[in-house]
Structures are given as structure tokens and as C-alpha cells.
Design a protein around this motif. Structure first.
Motif, PDB file in Angstrom:
ATOM      1  N   PHE A 566     -20.632  -7.078  21.356  1.00  0.00           N
ATOM      2  CA  PHE A 566     -21.203  -6.731  22.752  1.00  0.00           C
ATOM      3  C   PHE A 566     -22.356  -5.713  22.451  1.00  0.00           C
ATOM      4  N   ALA A 567     -23.422  -6.036  21.889  1.00  0.00           N
ATOM      5  CA  ALA A 567     -24.454  -5.100  21.652  1.00  0.00           C
ATOM      6  C   ALA A 567     -24.190  -3.962  21.046  1.00  0.00           C
ATOM      7  N   GLY A 568     -23.039  -3.851  20.166  1.00  0.00           N
ATOM      8  CA  GLY A 568     -22.712  -2.786  19.473  1.00  0.00           C
ATOM      9  C   GLY A 568     -21.659  -1.783  19.999  1.00  0.00           C
ATOM     10  N   PHE A 569     -21.347  -2.340  21.303  1.00  0.00           N
ATOM     11  CA  PHE A 569     -20.317  -1.455  22.137  1.00  0.00           C
ATOM     12  C   PHE A 569     -19.114  -1.850  21.676  1.00  0.00           C
ATOM     13  N   PRO A 570     -18.050  -0.691  21.685  1.00  0.00           N
ATOM     14  CA  PRO A 570     -16.529  -1.121  20.738  1.00  0.00           C
ATOM     15  C   PRO A 570     -16.082  -2.073  21.699  1.00  0.00           C
TER      16      PRO A 570
END
Length: 690
Positions: A566-570
Motif C-alpha cells: 500500500f505505497a509503503g503504508f503500514p
């Protein structure tokens, strides 16, 4: 198959389980495109070698041959505020990244057995218009037991897809525009084998599909809309309406039939999926799965590229009594060529003739979305919605004229008639050995790279060796094969962000990636069931020929899909999402994604999701709403400054029958299986702050 056949008798379910849809949706919506041989046999990883072999234009196209021949029912009534069953993760409100006028806490995912339309706490929902609602006072009220073609042509059509809500100046009146993609005979009628009755129903199906323009009104801004019976702009376009062809292929021999020897006037529009609203206020509609309406010969390369195998019947039954749907007939072998176009409709003038733009190419168009480029020319982005097909863009010859005068608008309405057509080739920046098909990130930490728009026409003329301009535009897939475009995982909606100009590509899925096509950095998942979203940045301006790209989302439930990204989101703070379909943007430039396939892939009802694109919240997927059982979320429209969201709810209760419905949306008026008056009815829904 006849219309009375059960949808569960003839489909090998394993093939559908690997994909994203129910067997019923596959049959009626896309004519089982996910079963059988691939349409794309180009093998584009080595097609340049193949194309170098001696191949005559006539052999490529095969033109010589062508010329010769039961669930839980939620008791929630529309309009009642519905609280989420709990928020994702910790349950905290994700207010930081939501638009200021549209704050919400993400709803909990809803199981695919729940027949309920779910919105966040503090919001309510209400249909604006439902299948069968009369648009004119001369039309009867909807009566399930007494449907007629004469009534349906004056009523709101069946399965809703592309949607826009366009307010007039003042904000108290406006117009609703909506595609009607296909029908489901199983939940429209009781079974029958009577030939006369099947023909009568077939005429109803013609009137139930196409397009609707409906005037709407309200008492004041920021309040719910109602539709207007006998509105000045009210209109239905159907399978029997007249459309004009424009552009270089208009009048081509490839478009001529016995009924239209000019090749310039087409009766009807088919498979209308997503679309777009132009800067000059017209509506674009993509003709997608048109092949499923024809008895299909599939005896030339041109035909096989749009449906790989022959057929003799359709779910609508039209070929049995309407000769123009029998493509085996030499007089109508070109009739399928008259579909698969981008259609432009003027919602302000109900007497105008809608147009099909040949300059934009023929494919299974999901839709087209237009932005004005830096040089004033308009650019339309388009996806060809089939496994292993391509991403396209069109750049107009002439420039957009600002202003709202009738003369200016009329000039702008010709912009899509002339221009250049391109197809995308993606190149990754990582070694091939690092793209394993497992979703493991390459060493540089991202799936990204560069790309090139490969020309198919320039200055309105073919640049594809061995193909005329008319052939490139009518058999666009063959032209794209020949230049070596990148096979993608079902490119559906493709939209430029009006705030940034970046382009977002919804790639719904491709369960056969790795078997019928190789993995690559732009499509890195073997057996991609959940889909992904690509972010594309034009590097030489909107009308240029080079771009950079990166994968924004690798979809799936992060609790069970290890590679979900998720684009680097947790991962533990996002809503699970599967099978991205349509996209939209709010006034702040946030991305909104509607889904089509979550029930069969992650066991959840489909929904609508917010995805911020900037700052620390980038990639923070948050679910805003969930549609009822068996339904697909379509055509999202985000009016965040008014605190309103609109969606088209397509095929609710798709897997049911008249005798045993699986949904009662939108009325939820009865749980009695015999009382069909309570649903299901495809509908346009508005969600607003309560």
C-alpha cells in the motif's frame, strides 16, 4: 444456451474461482472471457521477431475470409443512517487524511453473505433512481410482472455503470447520466422455453441497455437529489437508437453492412461500461463486451482477436430472430466492427445524434477520460478490459478552446474526431531475475520503471507496417500486438488526476498471469487474483510519448496476502481491498477506488475506498461504503465539498433467481422470496452527511 438455462449448469466454476466474478456475471457481462483460449495470442515478449516474418496485410487480418462469409437479509431501509460495524484495525477514526467536508471513520469490511448497503457512522444513503423508475409521465410505474419494451424504453435502464452528477449553475438543478451495461435474464423473468416469449423478452433487453440522461433537483445545496419526471433533458439511448460514426474509419468497407451500405450510421450501443465527462460537458461511454451479443464466426484473425472462439447463440437470444446479430451471415459479418468504440453523448440536447469516434480505436473499452494537455490539445486515456490487453491514449489534432459559448462548445465537440492513437510499452528498472512473481520487492524497493507511448496513428494516418489507417482503427488490438505493446492485467478505468496530471490505472486482475503471459515489473504477480494500481507520470507533458511509472497498490487482504503493498503504508492499518475497477478523485486530489470482485477473492462485499496520494498518509486505504450481496460498485462520483458521494450499484443479487432472490436491494421491503417488488433493482445511490 437458451435464456431459461440455469447459470450454474454450464460453467466450470474452478475457472471463475481463480478469477474475480461469479459464474453468472461472467456469462451475462463478458460472455465468459475468462474461459477458453486467450484473445491475445501475440506473445508480445517476442512479437518483434514474429512480425519480422513475411506476413501480408491480408493474411494478418483475414479479410478475404471475412468477406466470404441464499443469504442474510439486512432489514435496513434506504435513507436510514447506517453505522459501521466497527472500524479497521484499532477502531480509531482516520480523520487526518479524509477530505475536510467528508470526514469518516473507515467501515469494517462486510462479509459477502450480507445483503446491506453500509456507510460510515454519521452518514445516510438513499437511491436517486432505480431500474424501472419512469422518466416520463407517459410511462407506467415499474411492474415486474408486466414488463414490456414499450414501457422499458421510457424507464430507467438495467445494470448501472458509469455515472456522473452534473449540477447546473445555482446547484439546485442538474443532470444525472448513467450507462446501462447489460441484463440478467435470470432475475428479470421466470424461466421459459417458449420461443415467442423469449423474443418478446429480447426486445425488452434491447430497451433496458444503453444510456440514460435524467434531470435532477433539490431544495438547496448539500441536500439529497430527486429525479424529475418529464425533465427537459430526460433521454434513453438503447440498442435501437441511431449513432453516427466519425473519424478516419467512418465509411470504411470494414463498417458496411447490408442495412447500412454507407458504413456511417449504426443502430445501437452495447456493453456500455465506464466512461468520462469531457471539459466541454459531454459524456463519453466505452463499449466494452460487445462480442457477447453476437453469434460469432471467429474465422479471421480480426474476429478472433475480439473473441477467440465461434458461437451460435447469446444470453439475450437476439441472433435467433434479429439477423444483424448473426455475424455468420455475410451480409452482417461487419456488424460487430460497428461496436467497441468510444461514444460521445451531449446530455444538454436530447435531440442530438450521439457519435462513435473511430480515431480513438476499437477495443473492449472500459471508458475514456480526458484532460487538457500543456499544449492545449486534449488527451484521452483508455483501458482495454481483457486479460493481457493494453493501455492506450489518444491525443487530439486540434486544441481545446476555453469558454462556454455555443460556438466554442460545438468546436470542442469535434476534438475527438481527429488525432493520434498510442499504446503503452512498460519497461522495469530492475533485473528480470528480481521479478519472481511472488510479489517480493526488487532490490531498489519498488516496482517501477519507464515507459513509451508507441504510435499506431500519427497525423491521423497509420504508422503500423502492413496495416491501413482503417485497419488500425477497426482492428486496434492487432495493430497494438504488432508494435509490441505490454500485456497488462486487465486495464479497466484509467484516469488523470486533475490536481497533479498523474494518471492512475486500475488493473483488476489476471489469474492466468504466469501461464498465458510472463510476469514483468509492471505486472509482477503470478496468478494475480487481487489486482493492482499503477501510478503513471508523463515525463514530456500530457501529450508526450514517454512516462515514468510505479505500482501504488498491490491489492489483497494483508492478513492473508503476504505481498499486499500500500505505497509503503503500514499493512495493519488499511482496509482490505481487491479487484480495483473504477477510480475517481475528490477536490483535494485524493484517489477513490470502487471494486468489482471482492466477494469471490477475499470473501467481502465490494465497496468504495479512499486512498490519499501525498504525505505520510499516502497509500492509507480506507473503506467508505460497502454494497449489497452479489453487487458491484460502479461509477463513483465524489462531491466532497458538499459532503456527498454517489455510486451506481450494479447487479445486486446477481446469483439469485426470481423464485429465490439473494438480494432485496434497494428497498429491503420484504424477506418473502415471492415478493419481488422489494428487489433487487440496480440503482444509483447518494450518500450524504446525516
Amino acid at each position: 444456451m437458451t435464456i431459461s438455462d440455469s447459470p450454474r449448469r454450464f460453467l466450470p466454476m474452478a475457472d471463475h474461482v481463480r478469477g474475480k466474478r461469479s459464474a453468472v456475471t461472467c456469462q451475462y457481462k463478458c460472455a465468459n472471457a475468462c474461459i477458453g483460449p486467450e484473445c491475445n495470442q501475440s506473445g508480445n515478449e517476442h512479437f518483434r521477431d514474429v512480425a519480422s516474418a513475411a506476413m501480408s496485410r491480408r493474411a494478418l487480418l483475414g479479410l478475404g475470409a471475412a468477406a466470404a462469409v441464499t443469504v442474510a437479509v439486512g432489514g435496513l431501509r434506504s435513507g436510514a443512517p447506517v453505522s459501521a460495524a466497527g472500524a479497521v484495525g484499532s477502531g480509531a477514526a482516520f480523520g487526518v487524511s479524509t477530505p475536510p467536508q467528508l470526514p469518516f471513520s473507515a467501515i469494517a469490511p462486510v462479509a459477502n453473505t450480507v445483503d446491506r448497503f453500509t456507510v460510515p457512522t454519521g452518514y445516510a444513503w438513499k437511491p436517486i433512481i432505480r431500474w424501472g423508475d419512469p422518466l416520463f409521465s407517459s410511462a407506467p410505474a415499474f411492474d415486474f410482472d408486466n414488463q414490456t419494451a414499450q414501457a422499458q424504453v421510457q424507464q430507467f435502464g438495467y445494470n448501472c455503470d458509469y455515472l456522473d452528477i452534473i449540477a447546473d449553475n445555482g446547484g439546485k438543478t442538474g443532470v444525472l447520466v448513467n450507462n446501462h451495461e447489460y441484463v440478467n435474464p435470470n432475475i428479470m423473468f421466470e424461466p421459459t422455453t417458449d420461443a415467442a416469449e423469449l423474443e418478446r423478452r429480447g426486445e425488452i433487453y434491447k430497451m433496458a441497455q444503453g444510456f440514460a440522461v435524467v434531470e435532477i433537483e433539490r431544495k438547496r445545496k448539500r441536500t439529497p437529489w430527486s429525479y424529475v419526471v418529464d425533465g427537459r433533458r430526460n433521454r434513453r439511448l438503447t440498442v435501437e437508437s441511431e449513432f453516427a460514426m466519425t473519424g478516419p474509419a467512418a465509411g470504411s468497407d470494414l463498417l458496411k453492412t447490408d442495412a447500412d451500405p454507407t458504413g456511417r450510421l449504426v443502430k445501437g450501443t452495447l456493453g456500455n461500461c465506464a466512461g468520462g465527462t469531457t471539459p466541454w460537458g459531454t459524456i463519453l461511454s466505452g463499449e466494452e463486451n460487445f462480442n457477447g451479443y453476437f453469434a460469432w464466426a471467429a474465422d479471421t484473425d480480426g474476429q478472433k482477436r475480439y473473441q477467440s472462439s465461434a458461437s451460435t447463440s447469446t444470453s439475450t437470444g437476439w441472433p435467433a430472430y434479429d439477423e444483424r446479430f448473426n455475424a455468420h451471415n455475410p451480409d452482417y459479418v461487419n456488424e460487430p466492427n460497428r461496436f467497441g468504440w468510444i461514444v460521445e453523448i451531449d446530455p444538454e440536447d436530447p435531440t442530438s445524434t450521439p457519435r462513435k469516434h473511430t480515431a480513438m480505436g476499437r477495443m473492449k473499452h472500459e471508458g475514456a477520460n480526458v484532460i487538457v494537455g500543456e499544449d492545449g490539445r486534449v488527451v484521452a486515456y483508455m483501458g482495454d478490459d481483457e486479460r493481457n490487453d493494453y493501455l492506450y491514449k489518444f491525443v487530439s489534432k486540434n486544441r481545446f478552446l476555453p469558454g462556454s459559448s455555443k460556438k466554442t462548445r460545438a468546436k470542442n465537440m469535434t476534438l475527438l474526431e481527429e488525432g493520434d492513437l498510442y499504446v503503452a510499452k512498460f519497461t522495469g528498472d530492475s533485473p528480470a531475475a528480481e521479478i519472481t512473481g511472488t510479489g517480493a520487492m526488487p532490490a531498489d524497493g519498488a516496482f517501477d520503471g519507464s515507459g513509451e507511448w508507441l504510435p499506431l496513428t500519427q497525423n491521423g494516418v497509420s504508422v503500423v507496417s502492413g496495416m491501413t489507417t482503417e485497419e488500425v482503427l477497426v482492428y486496434t488490438r492487432l495493430a497494438a500486438d504488432k508494435v509490441g505493446a505490454t500485456m497488462m492485467d486487465r486495464p479497466e478505468d484509467v484516469e488523470p488526476n486533475p490536481k497533479t496530471g498523474k494518471v492512475y490505472v486500475a488493473l483488476t486482475n489476471n489469474s492466468r498471469r504466469g501461464s498465458t503471459s510472463t510476469v514483468d515489473e509492471a505486472n509482477p504477480i503470478t496468478g494475480n487474483r487481487y489486482g493492482h494500481v499503477v501510478e503513471l507520470t508523463e515525463t514530456a507533458g500530457q501529450s508526450g510519448t514517454t512516462f515514468g511509472w510505479s505500482i501504488l497498490l498491490l491489492c489483497g487482504d494483508p492478513e492473508s496476502v503476504d505481498y499486499a503493498y500500500f505505497a509503503g503504508f503500514p499493512k495493519d492499518q488499511v482496509s482490505p481491498i481487491s479487484c480495483p475497477d473504477n477510480v475517481a478523485f475528490d477536490s483535494k486530489g485524493n484517489l477513490w477506488i470502487s471494486t468489482d470482485g471482492a466477494p469471490s477473492t477475499i470473501g467481502r462485499n465490494d465497496g468504495l475506498f479512499l486512498v490519499p496520494l501525498e504525505g505520510s498518509e499516502r497509500g492509507h486505504v480506507q473503506q467508505f461504503l460497502s454494497v449489497p450481496v452479489d453487487a458491484e460498485t460502479c461509477g463513483p462520483v465524489i462531491h466532497d465539498q458538499e459532503g456527498m458521494v454517489f455510486v451506481a450499484v450494479q447487479h445486486p443479487g446477481e446469483d439469485g433467481t426470481v423464485a429465490a432472490p439473494t438480494s432485496y436491494f434497494p428497498d429491503f421491503g420484504s424477506a418473502d422470496p415471492g415478493d419481488f417488488g422489494s428487489g433487487p433493482r440496480p440503482s444509483v445511490v447518494q450518500v450524504y452527511r446525516d
